[in-house]
Every structure is written in structure tokens, then in C-alpha cells.
Motif scaffolding. Structure first.
Motif, mmCIF file in Angstrom:
data_model
loop_
_atom_site.group_PDB
_atom_site.id
_atom_site.type_symbol
_atom_site.label_atom_id
_atom_site.label_comp_id
_atom_site.label_asym_id
_atom_site.label_seq_id
_atom_site.Cartn_x
_atom_site.Cartn_y
_atom_site.Cartn_z
ATOM 1 N N VAL A 12 -5.422 -0.268 -12.478
ATOM 2 C CA VAL A 12 -5.058 -1.624 -12.882
ATOM 3 C C VAL A 12 -3.623 -1.610 -13.414
ATOM 4 O O VAL A 12 -3.347 -1.095 -14.495
ATOM 5 N N LYS A 65 -7.627 2.075 -7.359
ATOM 6 C CA LYS A 65 -8.145 0.989 -8.195
ATOM 7 C C LYS A 65 -7.397 0.850 -9.518
ATOM 8 O O LYS A 65 -7.778 0.028 -10.361
ATOM 9 N N ASN A 111 0.695 -1.306 -8.893
ATOM 10 C CA ASN A 111 -0.192 -0.789 -7.861
ATOM 11 C C ASN A 111 -0.166 -1.718 -6.648
ATOM 12 O O ASN A 111 -0.777 -2.788 -6.648
ATOM 13 N N TYR A 154 -1.545 -1.400 -3.889
ATOM 14 C CA TYR A 154 -2.824 -1.491 -3.175
ATOM 15 C C TYR A 154 -3.648 -2.656 -3.731
ATOM 16 O O TYR A 154 -4.596 -3.101 -3.087
ATOM 17 N N GLN A 155 -3.284 -3.122 -4.919
ATOM 18 C CA GLN A 155 -4.021 -4.198 -5.571
ATOM 19 C C GLN A 155 -3.220 -5.500 -5.645
ATOM 20 O O GLN A 155 -3.798 -6.576 -5.788
ATOM 21 N N GLN A 160 0.822 -1.211 0.000
ATOM 22 C CA GLN A 160 0.000 0.000 0.000
ATOM 23 C C GLN A 160 0.863 1.271 0.000
ATOM 24 O O GLN A 160 0.715 2.164 0.830
ATOM 25 N N HIS A 199 -9.542 7.558 -3.368
ATOM 26 C CA HIS A 199 -9.977 6.159 -3.423
ATOM 27 C C HIS A 199 -9.989 5.629 -4.856
ATOM 28 O O HIS A 199 -9.604 4.488 -5.113
ATOM 29 N N GLY A 200 -10.403 6.475 -5.787
ATOM 30 C CA GLY A 200 -10.452 6.038 -7.185
ATOM 31 C C GLY A 200 -9.082 5.711 -7.747
ATOM 32 O O GLY A 200 -8.943 4.797 -8.573
ATOM 33 N N HIS A 201 -8.075 6.438 -7.300
ATOM 34 C CA HIS A 201 -6.714 6.182 -7.771
ATOM 35 C C HIS A 201 -6.222 4.799 -7.349
ATOM 36 O O HIS A 201 -5.444 4.158 -8.062
#
Length: 346
Positions: free
Chosen positions: A261, A259, A265, A267-268, A236, A255-257
Motif C-alpha cells: 500500500v 499488494k 506502487n 501495480y496498484q 507495473q 505476488h505479495g509484494h
């Protein structure tokens, strides 16, 4: 007496001619260019060199240069970057160009994030085209055991002395040599003791580099990411989101950032990103190699906005300090907008 006088006059005339000729050949003849260097492009002919000497105002004319070139046998042009101080003689100028004694470029690597950044920097300092660098990165990294995601690890933050005419292979060989020298047995042992490879250390260091400029805080930030990695948590790391989006000016990650792809990233995707997200400083690499053993899992910017961070071991405390920062950021943003509105209304 008349014959003797004539001989003396002829002798003096010959001395004058010799002095004038010597001055023309060996006296100051050139002017310095704006940056002090004269560039001879690859594929240039002697005629091209003469044309450029006048175009760049190194010489007012090339008649004497042609004469000395013929006498010296200067025919084969050697491309390069030549330092020509103001007042260089014609003889020394011809010798310099004939012998190909070019002055290397002192190429400084600071923070770079993308292949395009590196290609542009190389193109600015060398004869090589930026597209050639991009193609080299895409097709020719196998000898280094790296690929287009990982090769930035070998672009160490040093000053490299490289000839202006160097091609991509020569430039990248210099990078790799420095990388191999840096990763001596001692540093490899430190990396291994922490459970990482040199490439992973540099990748972690690139995240630390993007998180702060404060060298004193870098070891603790490194410890946070090492702890998350060991606990199989998502890293993260906000800088990886910026890299995924290729939007390095983002000041507030929404928050949108998160996601986005992309394998970068964090966070993913668990674990480290595929490679460095920038060329980290030596201080950042050392911070990871020498990161202290802590229990820190979280950190957030201090709400005093002085650039420091608050490190915590639990999520509850982290949320408390994160709220303080967000509230202060919102307050400052509103105050700035109000001041702008007030100025516009006047």
C-alpha cells in the motif's frame, strides 16, 4: 681593527638571526593531514584553531603560530575546509586561515533513492548535520516549486563545488540552478512533444534507471512505459514496488509484494508515481526524452542472464518469455543451493 672585527661579528650574528627568523617564519613548517585538509568548525575560537592544529598534527606546537597571528592581526576565525600542503610556512598558514581561503568540496551526485540517502551523503562531505537536511526537505522546498516527493528531480547527477560550511539552502540552491540550466528550451520542447513536463520526464527516467544499466536498452524501456501511460494502463514497474517497500535489495518481486500500500506502487495505482524513485543518470533522462515510437507494451529479462531484455507487443509472447526467464532463474537457484549443500556436507 678590533672595533672593525667586532662590527663584522655583530653583523654576521644579525644575519644569522635574520636567516633563522626568516626560516622559521617562511620555511616549511606544516605536515599534511590524512586527507590533506584542515577543518575549522563554525563557532571555533582562535584557541580552538591552535588546539586542532596540534591535534591533527599540522603543527608540533603553536608558539610561532601565535606570534605570527598577533603580528598579522589574525583574531576573527573563519570556519572552513582548508587545503594545507605539507611544508606550508607559518606565514602562509596564517594568511590562508585569516583570509578564509577555503577549498570547496567537489560533491558528486550519483544514484540516490531517499531523503535519508541524500542527507547522509551531505553529512559525510559537509559540516551540516543530516537532520538539518531532512528538516529542510520537509519544510523549505516551496521556493523551488517542489515538495518532499518531487524535489529529487532537481538533484542532478553532476559534480558540485560547494564550501564545506554551506547550509542546506546554499546546497539546494546549487541543485536547483543546475536543474534549471539542464532544462533549457530545447529539452522542455522535447518533453512537451511527448506530453510530459520536465518533472514527469525525470520521474519516468528514474524508473528506467532502476530497470537497467544498459544505456543501449534504455530508450526501448522508456518507450514501454510511455506506451502504457498513454494507454492509461498500470505501469507495473517492479522498481516502484521496491521503493514502496523501501527494500532495494529485492531480487525477485513476489505476488505479495505487489499488494504494498503506497502511492508509489504502480501495480496498484495508475499513472506515474508522485515523484522520482531515484536520481537518474543523464543517459536515462535522455532515453526518455528521445524514446523511439514503438508498439512495445511488455519487456522481460532475457533467460540467458546476460542483462538484456526481450520486448514484446502482446501479452501472450510476454508470458512465453517470462516463463523462460522464471524457469531458468529457478534452475539456477536450485543449482546454487545444491552446490552449497554439497560443500556443507563435505
Amino acid at each position: 681593527m678590533r672595533i672593525k672585527r667586532v662590527i663584522i661579528i655583530i653583523g654576521l650574528a644579525l644575519l644569522v638571526v635574520a636567516a633563522v627568523t626568516g626560516f622559521l617564519f617562511f620555511g616549511p613548517a606544516t605536515k599534511a593531514t590524512a586527507d590533506g585538509f584542515f577543518y575549522v568548525k563554525s563557532g571555533s575560537t582562535l584557541a580552538d584553531v591552535k588546539k586542532e592544529l596540534v591535534a591533527q598534527q599540522v603543527l608540533n606546537g603553536t608558539g610561532l603560530f601565535s606570534t605570527v597571528s598577533n603580528m598579522a592581526g589574525y583574531e576573527q576565525v573563519k570556519p572552513g575546509r582548508y587545503k594545507i600542503p605539507s611544508g606550508t610556512s607559518i606565514v602562509n598558514l596564517v594568511r590562508l586561515l585569516k583570509n578564509g581561503r577555503q577549498t570547496p568540496v567537489s560533491f558528486v551526485i550519483t544514484k540516490l533513492r531517499t531523503t535519508e540517502n541524500l542527507a547522509s551523503r551531505i553529512n559525510k562531505h559537509f559540516e551540516i548535520d543530516s537532520l538539518a537536511v531532512i528538516h529542510f526537505v520537509a519544510d523549505s522546498l516551496q521556493p523551488y516549486g517542489l515538495d518532499s516527493n518531487t524535489y529529487m528531480a532537481m538533484v542532478m547527477p553532476y559534480t558540485y563545488d560547494i564550501n564545506w560550511t554551506a547550509g542546506p539552502r546554499t546546497i539546494f540552491d546549487q541543485f536547483y540552478k543546475a536543474y534549471e540550466t539542464y532544462w533549457n528550451d530545447d529539452r522542455k520542447a522535447k518533453a512537451s512533444a511527448k506530453g510530459f513536463t520536465p518533472l514527469q520526464i525525470v520521474t519516468l527516467a528514474s524508473i528506467v534507471e532502476e530497470e537497467t544499466r544498459d544505456n543501449a536498452e534504455k530508450p526501448n524501456i522508456a518507450s514501454v512505459y510511455i506506451n502504457r501511460y498513454r494507454k492509461n494502463m498500470l505501469l507495473q514497474a517492479d522498481p516502484t514496488v521496491k521503493f514502496a517497500l523501501k527494500d532495494f535489495g529485492l531480487r525477485r518481486i513476489l505476488h505479495g509484494h505487489l499488494k504494498a500500500v503506497s502511492p508509489y506502487n504502480t501495480y496498484q495505482n495508475k499513472g506515474l508515481p508522485p515523484g522520482p524513485i531515484c536520481t537518474p543518470s543523464l543517459e536515462s533522462i535522455d532515453a526518455v526524452l528521445n524514446a523511439p515510437e514503438t508498439e512495445y507494451i511488455y519487456f522481460v529479462a532475457n533467460s540467458d542472464f546476460k542483462g538484456s531484455h526481450i520486448f514484446t507487443t502482446n501479452y501472450t509472447d510476454h508470458l512465453k518469455y517470462a516463463k523462460l526467464f522464471q524457469d531458468e532463474l529457478t534452475r539456477r537457484t536450485k543449482a546454487k543451493q545444491a552446490a552449497a549443500d554439497s560443500t556443507a556436507a563435505q
